[in-house]
Design a protein around this motif. Structure first.
Motif, PDB file in Angstrom:
ATOM      1  N   ALA A  42       0.838  -1.204   0.000  1.00 49.64           N
ATOM      2  CA  ALA A  42       0.000   0.000   0.000  1.00 49.64           C
ATOM      3  C   ALA A  42       0.872   1.252   0.000  1.00 49.64           C
ATOM      4  O   ALA A  42       0.626   2.187  -0.770  1.00 49.64           O
ATOM      5  N   ARG A  47      -0.461   4.881  -0.862  1.00 48.28           N
ATOM      6  CA  ARG A  47      -1.736   4.802  -0.147  1.00 48.28           C
ATOM      7  C   ARG A  47      -1.490   4.508   1.315  1.00 48.28           C
ATOM      8  O   ARG A  47      -0.548   3.807   1.655  1.00 48.28           O
ATOM      9  N   THR A  49      -4.274   3.396   2.951  1.00 46.18           N
ATOM     10  CA  THR A  49      -5.337   2.412   3.144  1.00 46.18           C
ATOM     11  C   THR A  49      -4.898   1.080   2.552  1.00 46.18           C
ATOM     12  O   THR A  49      -4.605   0.992   1.357  1.00 46.18           O
TER      13      THR A  49
END
Length: 55
Positions: A42, A47, A49
């Motif tokens: 991720a 990211r 999340t």
């Protein structure tokens, strides 16, 4: 590290089998590694999340 698995749930899932005490530790380590790898993927994709595709 804390336990990431629920021993009772594992025991229920494997109700037709005996489960050795060290199996839980090994499974916990596998789950920890899987989570770490997913978090790294991720982050590599910019990211915060963690998503199913990171598995």
């Amino acid at each position: 590290m804390s336990d990431l698995i629920v021993k009772a749930a594992v025991k229920d899932a494997l109700s037709d089998h005996n489960v050795s005490a060290d199996f839980y530790d090994a499974l916990n380590e596998e789950v920890a590694e899987l989570l770490e790898d997913a978090a790294e993927r991720a982050e590599a994709n910019d990211r915060k999340t963690v998503q199913p595709r990171d598995l």
